[in-house]
Design an enzyme around this catalytic site. Structure first.
Site, mmCIF file in Angstrom:
data_model
loop_
_atom_site.group_PDB
_atom_site.id
_atom_site.type_symbol
_atom_site.label_atom_id
_atom_site.label_comp_id
_atom_site.label_asym_id
_atom_site.label_seq_id
_atom_site.Cartn_x
_atom_site.Cartn_y
_atom_site.Cartn_z
ATOM 1 N N ASN A 1 -11.103 -22.381 6.783
ATOM 2 C CA ASN A 1 -10.349 -23.017 5.418
ATOM 3 C C ASN A 1 -11.925 -23.031 5.057
ATOM 4 O O ASN A 1 -12.778 -23.490 4.845
ATOM 5 C CB ASN A 1 -9.767 -24.546 5.806
ATOM 6 C CG ASN A 1 -10.763 -25.038 7.197
ATOM 7 O OD1 ASN A 1 -11.067 -24.681 7.696
ATOM 8 N ND2 ASN A 1 -10.305 -26.576 7.288
ATOM 9 N N GLU B 1 -12.468 -25.900 2.042
ATOM 10 C CA GLU B 1 -12.442 -27.271 1.057
ATOM 11 C C GLU B 1 -12.826 -27.053 -0.212
ATOM 12 O O GLU B 1 -14.598 -26.992 -0.703
ATOM 13 C CB GLU B 1 -12.609 -28.376 2.054
ATOM 14 C CG GLU B 1 -11.804 -28.373 3.312
ATOM 15 C CD GLU B 1 -11.814 -30.154 4.033
ATOM 16 O OE1 GLU B 1 -10.889 -29.847 5.129
ATOM 17 O OE2 GLU B 1 -12.314 -30.567 3.804
ATOM 18 N N CYS C 1 -6.543 -22.357 2.715
ATOM 19 C CA CYS C 1 -6.520 -22.604 4.833
ATOM 20 C C CYS C 1 -6.964 -21.296 4.921
ATOM 21 O O CYS C 1 -7.310 -20.790 4.165
ATOM 22 C CB CYS C 1 -5.004 -22.549 4.647
ATOM 23 S SG CYS C 1 -3.890 -23.511 4.189
ATOM 24 N N GLU D 1 -5.848 -19.377 6.855
ATOM 25 C CA GLU D 1 -4.378 -18.076 6.798
ATOM 26 C C GLU D 1 -4.749 -17.500 5.242
ATOM 27 O O GLU D 1 -4.530 -16.397 5.325
ATOM 28 C CB GLU D 1 -3.085 -18.879 7.338
ATOM 29 C CG GLU D 1 -2.839 -19.689 9.422
ATOM 30 C CD GLU D 1 -3.191 -21.019 8.815
ATOM 31 O OE1 GLU D 1 -4.543 -21.073 7.656
ATOM 32 O OE2 GLU D 1 -2.517 -22.138 9.244
ATOM 33 N N CYS E 1 0.956 -24.362 7.790
ATOM 34 C CA CYS E 1 1.380 -24.957 6.685
ATOM 35 C C CYS E 1 2.776 -24.059 5.596
ATOM 36 O O CYS E 1 2.230 -23.131 5.819
ATOM 37 C CB CYS E 1 0.572 -25.645 5.433
ATOM 38 S SG CYS E 1 -0.161 -24.499 4.253
ATOM 39 N N CYS F 1 1.534 -22.136 3.737
ATOM 40 C CA CYS F 1 1.210 -20.199 5.295
ATOM 41 C C CYS F 1 2.347 -19.345 5.444
ATOM 42 O O CYS F 1 1.574 -18.464 5.430
ATOM 43 C CB CYS F 1 0.164 -20.227 5.555
ATOM 44 S SG CYS F 1 -1.604 -21.350 4.462
HETATM 45 ZN ZN LIG Z 1 -2.223 -22.843 5.027
#
Ligand SMILES: [Zn+2]
Length: 130
Positions: free
Chosen positions: A43, A45, A54, A56, A86, A89
């Site tokens: 990830n 940010e 993310c 993924e 999520c 993803c």
């Molecule tokens: Zn995600």
């Protein structure tokens, strides 16, 4: 080394590079393509929160950048009981996977659960049938 152990080791190592200064929630991901290649992501940010990506998504982008397009398995790791992709993803995985694509969830010690894409996203948005 079998594939799940390699996925775990790659995702665990990549997680250490996650850029998560705001949440302190580091996530790593590793993909094994149907053709046997491995790709990783973490990830990333951003001060503007919606700009973050993310783990993924990073792994999928690395796979696509290398010319691969079919996810066989994906492992996601975080320092929590059972990390799951999520919704965004799951849709990314659906684009390049299939209903039986394995999604492994791991804590920092071991894989804690394995499910299929069909388990987690029984109905995805598709423009073409696979
Ligand atoms: Zn995600």
């Amino acid at each position: 080394m079998d594939s799940i152990n390699k996925l775990f080791d790659l995702a665990k190592q990549t997680r250490l590079n996650a850029y998560a200064p705001y949440s302190n929630f580091k996530v790593g991901a590793a993909i094994l393509t149907s053709g046997g290649k491995f790709y990783t992501g973490c990830n990333v940010e951003n001060a503007s929160y919606p700009c973050g990506t993310c783990a993924e998504a990073g792994a999928v982008a690395a796979m696509i950048a290398d010319g691969e397009t079919e996810i066989g398995e994906i492992l996601i790791i975080a320092d929590t009981d059972c990390i799951l992709p999520c919704g965004n993803c799951l849709q990314k995985i659906a684009e390049f996977g299939h209903k039986d694509t394995l999604i492994h969830s791991a804590d920092t010690k071991k894989v804690v659960k394995t499910q299929t894409l069909k388990d987690l996203l029984p109905q995805s948005f598709v423009l073409k049938e696979k």
